[in-house]
Design a protein around this motif. Structure first.
Motif, short mmCIF file in Angstrom:
data_model
loop_
_atom_site.label_atom_id
_atom_site.label_comp_id
_atom_site.label_asym_id
_atom_site.label_seq_id
_atom_site.Cartn_x
_atom_site.Cartn_y
_atom_site.Cartn_z
N THR A 116 0.80 -1.23 0.00
CA THR A 116 0.00 0.00 0.00
C THR A 116 0.84 1.28 0.00
O THR A 116 0.30 2.36 -0.26
N GLU A 117 2.13 1.15 0.27
CA GLU A 117 2.95 2.35 0.36
C GLU A 117 3.03 3.07 -0.99
O GLU A 117 3.31 2.45 -2.02
N ASN A 118 2.74 4.36 -0.96
CA ASN A 118 2.81 5.20 -2.17
C ASN A 118 2.00 4.63 -3.32
O ASN A 118 2.41 4.69 -4.48
N LEU A 119 0.83 4.08 -3.01
CA LEU A 119 0.03 3.43 -4.05
C LEU A 119 -0.34 4.39 -5.17
O LEU A 119 -0.35 4.01 -6.35
N ALA A 120 -0.65 5.62 -4.83
CA ALA A 120 -1.04 6.59 -5.85
C ALA A 120 0.09 6.85 -6.83
O ALA A 120 -0.15 7.12 -8.02
N GLU A 121 1.33 6.76 -6.36
CA GLU A 121 2.48 6.95 -7.25
C GLU A 121 2.81 5.68 -8.02
O GLU A 121 3.14 5.73 -9.21
N VAL A 122 2.70 4.53 -7.35
CA VAL A 122 2.98 3.25 -8.00
C VAL A 122 1.96 2.96 -9.09
O VAL A 122 2.30 2.42 -10.15
N ALA A 123 0.69 3.30 -8.82
CA ALA A 123 -0.40 2.99 -9.75
C ALA A 123 -1.20 4.27 -10.04
O ALA A 123 -2.32 4.44 -9.56
N PRO A 124 -0.66 5.17 -10.83
CA PRO A 124 -1.31 6.47 -11.07
C PRO A 124 -2.64 6.38 -11.81
O PRO A 124 -3.45 7.30 -11.72
N ASN A 125 -2.88 5.26 -12.51
CA ASN A 125 -4.12 5.12 -13.28
C ASN A 125 -5.19 4.31 -12.55
O ASN A 125 -6.29 4.12 -13.07
N LYS B 154 -13.78 4.47 6.35
CA LYS B 154 -13.85 4.85 7.76
C LYS B 154 -14.44 3.75 8.63
O LYS B 154 -14.02 3.55 9.77
N LEU B 155 -15.43 3.02 8.09
CA LEU B 155 -16.08 1.95 8.85
C LEU B 155 -15.32 0.63 8.74
O LEU B 155 -15.40 -0.21 9.61
N GLY B 156 -14.63 0.42 7.62
CA GLY B 156 -13.89 -0.80 7.42
C GLY B 156 -14.74 -1.94 6.89
O GLY B 156 -14.34 -3.11 6.93
N TYR B 157 -15.92 -1.63 6.35
CA TYR B 157 -16.77 -2.66 5.72
C TYR B 157 -17.76 -1.99 4.78
O TYR B 157 -17.91 -0.78 4.80
N GLU C 222 -10.29 -6.46 6.95
CA GLU C 222 -9.59 -5.95 8.13
C GLU C 222 -8.07 -5.93 7.94
O GLU C 222 -7.37 -5.15 8.58
N HIS C 223 -7.57 -6.80 7.05
CA HIS C 223 -6.13 -6.83 6.81
C HIS C 223 -5.66 -5.59 6.06
O HIS C 223 -4.46 -5.37 5.92
N MET C 224 -6.60 -4.77 5.58
CA MET C 224 -6.25 -3.54 4.87
C MET C 224 -6.40 -2.30 5.75
O MET C 224 -6.16 -1.18 5.30
N LEU C 225 -6.82 -2.50 7.01
CA LEU C 225 -7.02 -1.37 7.91
C LEU C 225 -5.70 -0.92 8.53
O LEU C 225 -4.81 -1.74 8.75
N PRO C 226 -5.57 0.36 8.90
CA PRO C 226 -6.46 1.46 8.53
C PRO C 226 -6.28 1.82 7.06
O PRO C 226 -5.22 1.59 6.48
N MET C 227 -7.30 2.38 6.46
CA MET C 227 -7.28 2.60 5.02
C MET C 227 -6.86 4.02 4.64
O MET C 227 -7.34 4.59 3.66
N ASP C 228 -5.92 4.56 5.40
CA ASP C 228 -5.42 5.89 5.07
C ASP C 228 -4.55 5.86 3.81
O ASP C 228 -4.21 6.91 3.25
N THR D 84 -19.74 -11.31 12.36
CA THR D 84 -19.34 -9.92 12.10
C THR D 84 -17.93 -9.87 11.54
O THR D 84 -17.09 -10.71 11.85
N PRO D 85 -17.64 -8.85 10.74
CA PRO D 85 -16.26 -8.64 10.31
C PRO D 85 -15.44 -8.07 11.46
O PRO D 85 -15.98 -7.68 12.50
N ASP D 86 -14.15 -8.02 11.27
CA ASP D 86 -13.24 -7.42 12.25
C ASP D 86 -13.09 -5.94 11.90
O ASP D 86 -12.44 -5.59 10.91
N THR D 87 -13.73 -5.09 12.68
CA THR D 87 -13.63 -3.65 12.49
C THR D 87 -13.32 -3.02 13.85
O THR D 87 -13.45 -3.67 14.89
N PRO D 88 -12.94 -1.74 13.88
CA PRO D 88 -12.71 -1.09 15.18
C PRO D 88 -13.92 -1.17 16.10
O PRO D 88 -13.77 -1.24 17.32
#
Length: 338
Positions: A76-85, A335-338, A97-103, A221-225
């Motif tokens: 996920t690091e620098n995704l906007a730069e790695v995949a600009p399209n 924000k909700l994670g689901y 949940e493995h993608m949280l937090p989704m900042d 339930t999913p795993d969320t905060p």
């Protein structure tokens, strides 16, 4: 003009996904599977340029042009730069949940999940598990290990109460399967919205009110905060000492150590657990030897034969919408994670 699609498959490895060789075969989207599913969507054919990859072998070069990513996980690091399209990511699992937090998720990229693909299988598993609990199967299996021959009888299940914690596609399907047996089904969800198969639904804030009523609790339930630690020791203590619990959601939702304590002291009737963290379970885990507990190795909702075809069916239905510029199915709220 074709849409570049990057398909990221994962080689199996302990502690990651998939975590067994069998899982790799079940979840891998091969080019053959991709083309076979695509044949059912003539409106999409000829408009895609798929690149099927393993792990991150060709990640940087392919994602530099990709508009769509089909995957379980990704760097996920620098995704906007790695995949600009990049415009759309589809996760081949229901839980994200493995993608949280989704900042890390760029504002212009839509993330969708596999919700609904697991429903039929999860519903059948939920029905089976509730009936196993009703028939004292966890206790019977424990007795078998100790060469104890006790007759543990039960009456028909009609009139018992099932509380379903998490009434999405998994829990909702379980409710719909169990209800025709004459069971009183109470759903618990974030909003308290009505769900087919439930006699009534309450909000998560009202969970304490309905847990004492439960003969059986199905956690889906999913795993969320918001859900992490929801079934803690205090809430487990609210349940009848004869109650049974099924968890097909995520381990993080329930305190497994407190659960084992209650099973060992006899203040719960039995439990069937299908989800763990980490997976596989460590050989020294107390779960293996806790009485009146049945372990299933995360098989409640995954169809070994049809998982990828069902996943690709959903993916291509969404691709039809994507090509038209219309809203996609199963969008995730970061924000909700689901």
């Amino acid at each position: 003009m074709t849409v570049k699609v990057h398909v990221k498959n994962n080689r199996w490895a302990e502690g990651s996904f998939p975590n067994t060789p069998e899982g790799e075969e079940v979840f891998t989207v091969t080019r053959e599977r991709f083309e076979s599913a695509l044949a059912e969507f003539p409106g999409v054919q000829g408009q895609l340029d798929p690149f099927v990859d393993w792990d991150t072998d060709n990640w940087a070069s392919s994602m530099a042009e990709a508009e769509v990513l089909l995957t379980w996980d990704m760097p996920t690091e620098n995704l906007a730069e790695v995949a600009p399209n990049l415009k759309w990511i589809h996760c081949i699992g229901a839980g994200v949940e493995h993608m949280l937090p989704m900042d890390w998720l760029p504002d212009h990229v839509t993330l969708t999940n596999n919700k609904g693909v697991h429903a039929a299988k999860a519903g059948e598993f939920g029905l089976m598990a509730v009936l196993m609990l009703h028939s004292h199967i966890p206790a019977i299996v424990t007795n078998q290990r100790s060469a104890v021959y006790d007759s543990l009888y039960c009456s028909p299940i009609a009139g018992k109460t099932l509380v379903v914690l998490g009434t999405g596609s998994l829990g909702g399907s379980g409710a719909a399967m169990v209800k025709p047996l004459g069971v009183n089904v109470i759903g618990v969800n974030r909003s308290g919205r009505d769900v087919e198969g439930c006699d009534r639904c309450v909000t998560t804030e009202q969970l304490d009110d309905v847990l004492p009523l439960a003969d059986y609790l199905l956690i889906a339930t999913p795993d969320t905060p918001e859900t992490r630690g929801l079934m803690d020791r205090r809430r487990l203590d609210l349940m009848k000492p004869t109650a049974g619990i099924v968890n097909i959601g995520r381990e993080a939702v329930m305190d497994y150590d407190a659960l084992c304590d209650k099973l060992e002291e006899g203040s719960l009737g039995g439990t069937i657990l299908d989800v763990f963290d980490p997976e596989p379970i460590a050989a020294e885990s107390r779960l293996w030897n806790t009485k009146n507990l049945i372990i299933t190795p995360h098989v409640s909702a995954d169809d070994g034969d049809a998982y990828v075809p069902l996943t690709l069916g959903l993916f291509f239905r969404n691709m039809e919408l994507f090509l038209k510029g219309e809203p996609l199915l199963n969008p995730i709220d970061p924000k909700l994670g689901y």
